[in-house]
Structures are given as structure tokens and as C-alpha cells.
Design a protein around this motif. Structure first.
Motif, PDB file in Angstrom:
ATOM      1  N   ALA A  55       0.913  -1.255  -0.136  1.00 20.91           N
ATOM      2  CA  ALA A  55      -0.104   0.071   0.027  1.00 20.91           C
ATOM      3  C   ALA A  55       0.938   1.242   0.056  1.00 20.91           C
ATOM      4  O   ALA A  55       0.660   2.191  -0.582  1.00 20.91           O
ATOM      5  N   SER A  56       1.964   1.267   0.700  1.00 25.92           N
ATOM      6  CA  SER A  56       2.774   2.459   0.822  1.00 25.92           C
ATOM      7  C   SER A  56       3.435   2.722  -0.546  1.00 25.92           C
ATOM      8  O   SER A  56       3.663   3.858  -1.001  1.00 25.92           O
ATOM      9  N   GLU A  57       3.763   1.774  -1.160  1.00 27.60           N
ATOM     10  CA  GLU A  57       4.382   1.851  -2.488  1.00 27.60           C
ATOM     11  C   GLU A  57       3.483   2.149  -3.345  1.00 27.60           C
ATOM     12  O   GLU A  57       3.915   3.012  -4.432  1.00 27.60           O
ATOM     13  N   ASN A  58       2.513   1.687  -3.456  1.00 28.21           N
ATOM     14  CA  ASN A  58       1.397   2.176  -4.247  1.00 28.21           C
ATOM     15  C   ASN A  58       1.032   3.692  -3.987  1.00 28.21           C
ATOM     16  O   ASN A  58       0.699   4.452  -5.198  1.00 28.21           O
ATOM     17  N   GLN A  59       0.997   4.199  -3.014  1.00 28.67           N
ATOM     18  CA  GLN A  59       0.701   5.454  -2.647  1.00 28.67           C
ATOM     19  C   GLN A  59       1.949   6.539  -3.168  1.00 28.67           C
ATOM     20  O   GLN A  59       1.781   7.440  -3.775  1.00 28.67           O
ATOM     21  N   ARG A  60       3.056   5.726  -2.968  1.00 27.52           N
ATOM     22  CA  ARG A  60       4.429   6.563  -3.338  1.00 27.52           C
ATOM     23  C   ARG A  60       4.308   6.842  -5.024  1.00 27.52           C
ATOM     24  O   ARG A  60       4.601   7.806  -5.526  1.00 27.52           O
ATOM     25  N   LYS A  61       3.901   5.512  -5.671  1.00 26.92           N
ATOM     26  CA  LYS A  61       3.788   5.757  -7.108  1.00 26.92           C
ATOM     27  C   LYS A  61       2.743   6.631  -7.564  1.00 26.92           C
ATOM     28  O   LYS A  61       2.856   7.447  -8.447  1.00 26.92           O
ATOM     29  N   ALA A  64       3.995  10.032  -6.926  1.00 27.78           N
ATOM     30  CA  ALA A  64       5.180  10.434  -8.034  1.00 27.78           C
ATOM     31  C   ALA A  64       4.434  10.754  -9.382  1.00 27.78           C
ATOM     32  O   ALA A  64       4.706  11.787 -10.236  1.00 27.78           O
ATOM     33  N   LEU A  65       3.172  10.261  -9.476  1.00 30.29           N
ATOM     34  CA  LEU A  65       2.627  10.293 -10.964  1.00 30.29           C
ATOM     35  C   LEU A  65       2.069  11.772 -10.896  1.00 30.29           C
ATOM     36  O   LEU A  65       2.035  12.489 -11.717  1.00 30.29           O
ATOM     37  N   LYS A  66       1.404  11.927  -9.717  1.00 30.42           N
ATOM     38  CA  LYS A  66       0.780  13.537  -9.618  1.00 30.42           C
ATOM     39  C   LYS A  66       1.781  14.443  -9.628  1.00 30.42           C
ATOM     40  O   LYS A  66       1.591  15.618 -10.300  1.00 30.42           O
ATOM     41  N   LEU A  67       2.959  14.188  -9.114  1.00 28.99           N
ATOM     42  CA  LEU A  67       3.974  15.323  -8.915  1.00 28.99           C
ATOM     43  C   LEU A  67       4.752  15.436 -10.320  1.00 28.99           C
ATOM     44  O   LEU A  67       5.059  16.572 -10.355  1.00 28.99           O
ATOM     45  N   ALA A 129      10.203  12.072  -7.808  1.00 30.13           N
ATOM     46  CA  ALA A 129      10.051  10.413  -7.481  1.00 30.13           C
ATOM     47  C   ALA A 129       9.074  10.028  -6.571  1.00 30.13           C
ATOM     48  O   ALA A 129       8.959   8.784  -6.619  1.00 30.13           O
ATOM     49  N   GLY A 130       8.447  10.869  -5.893  1.00 20.14           N
ATOM     50  CA  GLY A 130       7.338  10.525  -4.815  1.00 20.14           C
ATOM     51  C   GLY A 130       8.069  10.266  -3.499  1.00 20.14           C
ATOM     52  O   GLY A 130       7.635   9.583  -2.672  1.00 20.14           O
ATOM     53  N   GLU A 131       9.413  10.673  -3.251  1.00 19.32           N
ATOM     54  CA  GLU A 131       9.830  10.578  -2.059  1.00 19.32           C
ATOM     55  C   GLU A 131       9.453  11.416  -1.008  1.00 19.32           C
ATOM     56  O   GLU A 131       9.635  12.594  -1.243  1.00 19.32           O
ATOM     57  N   MET A 132       8.875  10.833   0.047  1.00 22.21           N
ATOM     58  CA  MET A 132       8.181  11.656   1.148  1.00 22.21           C
ATOM     59  C   MET A 132       8.779  11.200   2.441  1.00 22.21           C
ATOM     60  O   MET A 132       8.661   9.955   2.574  1.00 22.21           O
ATOM     61  N   PRO A 133       9.330  12.132   3.164  1.00 21.72           N
ATOM     62  CA  PRO A 133       9.603  13.283   2.981  1.00 21.72           C
ATOM     63  C   PRO A 133      10.907  13.365   2.143  1.00 21.72           C
ATOM     64  O   PRO A 133      11.742  12.252   2.022  1.00 21.72           O
TER      65      PRO A 133
END
Length: 151
Positions: A55-61, A64-67, A129-133
Motif C-alpha cells: 500500500a505504501s509503495e502504491n501511494q508513493r507511485k 510520483a505520478l501526480k507530482l 520521484a514520490g519520495e516523502m519526505p
């Protein structure tokens, strides 16, 4: 029990029919819940920690797509003591105010605007790249040749 309930549906009042149908639905739902619990207890199934990682990886993806389609910019700023920092903007909204060198303790700002620009660029790359933070490490500062020595 279900057959008995179904056979008597025609002889019951409307309220009795509603109660009988509700009981049948509850029975089915309980059966499904029990079956689902047995499936999850199976050691061959994905465990909770793996589900959270997925789930975390999917959220990161998704992030990243939005950003990646967002307008991410920076602005170099003067800080106290003739040092520099930066702001990061996403679609015109300021999301990061960095007045000191990240990963370095204290309030020491960048010695020049070029160093601030390099690190702001790194942070923007991490955001896209979706890296948060979008944390910055000492090693990354060294790779960018950012001076972290106090004068």
C-alpha cells in the motif's frame, strides 16, 4: 434452517419476511467473514506487514505520478548572516521553506546561492520521484560539494 425459513416466507407477514431475509443475509455475511478470516490466517497468504508495504509503495507511485505532472519550482532566498536558503513551490503553493542546510545541525544557511540551488534541485528530483519526505543526507551534500563547514 435456511430451507425452513424460505418455505415459510409465503405464510408470514411482511415484517416476518423482512426479519427472515435479514437473518439469511447475516448468515451469509458471517460465513463470508469466517472464510475470509481463514484465508488470512493461511501462512501462504500475504501478511499484514507485506500489505502495508504494498500500500505504501502504491501511494508513493500515485504521488510520483501526480507530482511528475505538477509545476515544481524553487526560489533562492537570503537568510540571516548573509547566508542562503530556498523555497520549494508545487503549482504555485509553497510547500518547503528551507533556511538552513538540511542534514546539518543548527541554523547554518548555505554559503552561496549556487549551493542552495543544487540542493533545491535535489529536493525537487526527490519530490518528482514520490519520495516523502524528500530528505537530504550528508552524503548527498558531499556529492554535490556543498560546504557544511562553519566559519
Amino acid at each position: 434452517m435456511i430451507n425452513h425459513t424460505l418455505n415459510h416466507l409465503g405464510k408470514e407477514s411482511s415484517m416476518d419476511k423482512i426479519i427472515s431475509i435479514t437473518l439469511i443475509i447475516l448468515f451469509i455475511l458471517c460465513s463470508l467473514t469466517k472464510s475470509n478470516a481463514q484465508t488470512q490466517a493461511d501462512p501462504g497468504q500475504t501478511n499484514h506487514a507485506d500489505s502495508l508495504k504494498i500500500a505504501s509503495e502504491n501511494q508513493r507511485k500515485e504521488l510520483a505520478l501526480k507530482l511528475s505532472s505538477s509545476d515544481i519550482t524553487h526560489m533562492i532566498i537570503h537568510t540571516d548572516s548573509n547566508n542562503y536558503g530556498y523555497y520549494i513551490f508545487i503549482d504555485g503553493d509553497m510547500v518547503i521553506e528551507q533556511r538552513s542546510i538540511p542534514a546539518v545541525g543548527g541554523k547554518m544557511g548555505f554559503k552561496n546561492g549556487e549551493d542552495a540551488t543544487k540542493v533545491a534541485g535535489l529536493v525537487i528530483t526527490k519530490l518528482k520521484a514520490g519520495e516523502m519526505p524528500p530528505s537530504v543526507t550528508i552524503e548527498e551534500l558531499n556529492q554535490l560539494h556543498i560546504s557544511t563547514a562553519k566559519e
